[in-house]
Design an enzyme around this catalytic site. Structure first.
Site, mmCIF file in Angstrom:
data_model
loop_
_atom_site.group_PDB
_atom_site.id
_atom_site.type_symbol
_atom_site.label_atom_id
_atom_site.label_comp_id
_atom_site.label_asym_id
_atom_site.label_seq_id
_atom_site.Cartn_x
_atom_site.Cartn_y
_atom_site.Cartn_z
ATOM 1 N N CYS A 1 39.696 -10.349 -27.068
ATOM 2 C CA CYS A 1 40.355 -11.284 -26.833
ATOM 3 C C CYS A 1 41.780 -11.525 -27.227
ATOM 4 O O CYS A 1 42.194 -11.548 -26.667
ATOM 5 C CB CYS A 1 39.083 -12.421 -27.070
ATOM 6 S SG CYS A 1 37.462 -12.935 -26.264
HETATM 7 N N1 LIG Z 1 33.830 -11.670 -25.628
HETATM 8 C C1 LIG Z 1 34.148 -12.245 -26.712
HETATM 9 O O1 LIG Z 1 34.163 -12.907 -27.549
HETATM 10 C C2 LIG Z 1 34.656 -13.846 -25.484
HETATM 11 C C3 LIG Z 1 34.503 -15.317 -26.839
HETATM 12 C C4 LIG Z 1 35.189 -16.258 -25.889
HETATM 13 C C5 LIG Z 1 35.909 -16.438 -24.377
HETATM 14 N N2 LIG Z 1 35.410 -14.909 -23.426
HETATM 15 C C6 LIG Z 1 36.423 -14.548 -22.655
HETATM 16 O O2 LIG Z 1 35.077 -15.230 -21.466
HETATM 17 C C7 LIG Z 1 35.255 -14.275 -20.359
HETATM 18 C C8 LIG Z 1 34.087 -12.754 -20.173
HETATM 19 O O3 LIG Z 1 34.218 -12.361 -21.388
HETATM 20 P P1 LIG Z 1 33.627 -11.244 -21.504
HETATM 21 O O4 LIG Z 1 34.195 -10.581 -22.981
HETATM 22 O O5 LIG Z 1 31.692 -11.600 -21.396
HETATM 23 O O6 LIG Z 1 32.890 -10.304 -20.342
HETATM 24 P P2 LIG Z 1 32.695 -9.131 -19.981
HETATM 25 O O7 LIG Z 1 33.669 -8.111 -19.303
HETATM 26 O O8 LIG Z 1 31.808 -8.650 -21.433
HETATM 27 O O9 LIG Z 1 31.584 -9.823 -19.012
HETATM 28 C C9 LIG Z 1 31.928 -10.181 -17.814
HETATM 29 C C10 LIG Z 1 30.707 -9.554 -16.853
HETATM 30 O O10 LIG Z 1 31.213 -9.929 -15.877
HETATM 31 C C11 LIG Z 1 30.841 -8.955 -14.363
HETATM 32 N N3 LIG Z 1 31.437 -9.080 -13.019
HETATM 33 C C12 LIG Z 1 32.684 -8.731 -13.133
HETATM 34 N N4 LIG Z 1 32.541 -9.301 -11.547
HETATM 35 C C13 LIG Z 1 31.556 -10.009 -10.994
HETATM 36 C C14 LIG Z 1 31.862 -10.984 -9.749
HETATM 37 N N5 LIG Z 1 32.499 -10.646 -9.029
HETATM 38 N N6 LIG Z 1 30.990 -11.504 -9.900
HETATM 39 C C15 LIG Z 1 29.477 -11.462 -11.361
HETATM 40 N N7 LIG Z 1 30.540 -10.843 -12.000
HETATM 41 C C16 LIG Z 1 30.906 -10.117 -12.513
HETATM 42 C C17 LIG Z 1 30.352 -7.760 -14.987
HETATM 43 O O11 LIG Z 1 29.325 -6.527 -14.247
HETATM 44 C C18 LIG Z 1 30.468 -8.292 -16.246
HETATM 45 O O12 LIG Z 1 29.358 -7.872 -16.352
HETATM 46 C C19 LIG Z 1 36.794 -13.502 -20.764
HETATM 47 O O13 LIG Z 1 37.417 -14.016 -19.636
HETATM 48 C C20 LIG Z 1 36.921 -13.730 -22.179
HETATM 49 O O14 LIG Z 1 38.254 -13.719 -22.925
HETATM 50 C C21 LIG Z 1 34.987 -14.245 -24.552
#
Ligand SMILES: NC(=O)c1ccc[n+]([C@@H]2O[C@H](COP(=O)([O-])OP(=O)(O)OC[C@H]3O[C@@H](n4cnc5c(N)ncnc54)[C@H](O)[C@@H]3O)[C@@H](O)[C@H]2O)c1
Length: 427
Positions: free
Chosen positions: A264
């Site tokens: 992030c």
């Molecule tokens: N990780 C954190 O601590 C955190 C905290 C707050 C906000 N965020 C935000 O949340 C969002 C997600 O972060 P994350 O860490 O969970 O990401 P991540 O990469 O862990 O997970 C994303 C998921 O989306 C799936 N995916 C990809 N393309 C897809 C599609 N077309 N249809 C359905 N699924 C699909 C992937 O296979 C994966 O499982 C980001 O924008 C991030 O900035 C993350």
């Protein structure tokens, strides 16, 4: 209420499990079949404290997973987009995955007759929900805004404490273009003891970036002060302990060390820089925040070279690979930069992390991985501590097996020990 969660990574899986715990029916969608199988079997695809218990409790009952968007949307009143929005090569936000998920959601919405709200939970730069996601949904669904709802609901959870943070938030922000969709999204959180801040989507998007950019700024500020303190022989931790007592500043995020990583802070600060430049503003402060952060890992290796000289052939133990403690996530971990720098200098790296060894193997297959700190330290010429894992605090006799007892502590974790040369990064 019935919810679909698109993307079952850290945010999606935790949100899904917690919404189920709040009494909602949740269906997850991912393109990764292995994650779908794991969730349906009640096994978390990522490590988060408390997540395993929630999945075991709800999987197969109020929580399921599928790769079928249409099935999910058909069985949900609200769909959350929780896919990644990574940085592109220039550091700007790459909305490719968000756009792909939006298109699939739009297609699935086409066949729905009743009202459905699409919520962007992914961290996206201001204007994305209105100017990117909304038009794609309109185009692919053949519906007009109002026939479906659109909202932005940023996520503030911390990895490592994600389940706790979701269930005990200090803020919930819901940005919507119309009252009806905002009311529906806000109602999903009615089981939590937290006020819901209602606003428009672009403000909700900006709140998330301002939040992360401020925390990152605090860390880089502490690191800059720490670097100056080190040169002056002042203990920056003593300085910041006093500074943090000022109620206008607060004690958190003033620890200097190897800098911030994770999925992030680096990405979000860079995305905000990119957005600011796109609209003609030069974000001087934010650029410095990144610059200071990028230099901290190299400072660790420089300190090591000052002590050991040429690193060629030397064995360096790296303790901690995850970007922070209590997670297996290595994205943008400071250890990546340190290991790269060590390898470029000809050092041999022996590494240990309580949870992230497997993830790091995908990046560096040639370094040696161990299942305990003691094993990684055996015969080492120095030890670098990069991640603040609790178990490192109590390391003591484990250092006896080192060839040369030099510790460079990147997280201010250890008290100096007799017989060990100890160097802090900023203190
Ligand atoms: N990780 C954190 O601590 C955190 C905290 C707050 C906000 N965020 C935000 O949340 C969002 C997600 O972060 P994350 O860490 O969970 O990401 P991540 O990469 O862990 O997970 C994303 C998921 O989306 C799936 N995916 C990809 N393309 C897809 C599609 N077309 N249809 C359905 N699924 C699909 C992937 O296979 C994966 O499982 C980001 O924008 C991030 O900035 C993350």
């Amino acid at each position: 209420m019935k919810i679909s969660i698109i993307g079952t990574g850290y945010v999606g899986t935790v949100s899904a499990a917690c919404f189920a715990e709040l009494g909602h029916d949740v269906i997850c969608v991912d393109i990764d079949e292995s994650k779908i199988e794991q969730i349906n079997a009640g096994i978390p695809p990522i490590y988060e404290e408390g997540l395993s218990e929630l999945l075991k409790k709800h999987a197969g009952k109020s929580l399921s997973a599928t790769s079928d968007y249409e099935l999910a949307v058909k069985n949900a009143d609200v769909s959350f987009i929780c896919v990644g929005a990574p940085s592109d090569a220039e550091g700007n936000i790459d909305l490719g995955i968000v756009k792909a998920a939006s298109a699939r959601l739009g297609e699935s919405l086409r066949r729905r007759k009743d009202y459905h709200v699409i919520v962007v939970k992914s961290t996206v730069v201001p204007e994305t929900t209105e100017k990117v996601v909304l038009p794609i949904i309109v185009q692919h669904s053949g519906k007009r805004p109002g026939e479906f709802g659109i909202a932005m609901n940023p996520e503030f959870l911390r990895e490592g404490k994600a389940v706790y943070d979701f269930m005990h938030p200090d803020k919930i922000v819901v940005g919507s273009l119309d009252k009806k969709s905002g009311d529906i999204v806000a109602s999903l959180y009615s089981g939590l003891n937290c006020e819901v801040t209602r606003t428009n989507p672009r403000t909700a998007e900006m709140i998330k970036y301002a939040n992360n950019a401020f925390l990152a700024t605090k860390i880089s500020f502490a690191n800059e002060v720490g670097n100056i303190c080190k040169l002056l022989g002042i203990d920056t931790y003593e300085v910041m302990a006093a500074v943090g007592k000022d109620f206008r500043i607060g004690a958190h995020f003033l620890n200097s060390g190897a800098g911030f990583g994770g999925s992030c802070f680096p990405k979000d600060v860079k995305a905000l820089i990119g957005k600011a430049k796109e609209i003609g503003y030069e974000p001087v402060l934010l650029k410095s925040v990144i610059e200071i952060n990028e230099k901290q890992p190299a400072r660790m290796v420089k300190l090591l070279k000052n002590k050991l000289g040429n690193l060629k052939g030397k064995k360096i133990a790296v303790l901690g690979l995850a970007f922070k403690n209590d997670t297996d996530d290595i994205r943008e971990s400071r250890s990546i930069l340190v290991i790269k720098e060590l390898l470029d200098s000809g050092a041999r790296v022996s590494a240990y992390d309580p949870m992230a060894n497997e993830n790091m193997k995908k990046l560096f297959s040639s370094i040696e991985y161990y299942i305990s700190a003691a094993d990684a330290l055996r015969g080492a010429d120095a030890c670098l501590i990069i991640t603040e894992w609790d178990e490192f605090r109590s390391l003591d006799e484990e250092f006896d097996v080192m060839n040369n007892k030099l510790i460079i502590d990147g997280r201010h974790m250890l008290a100096p020990r007799k017989g060990i040369e100890y160097a802090g990064l900023c203190w």
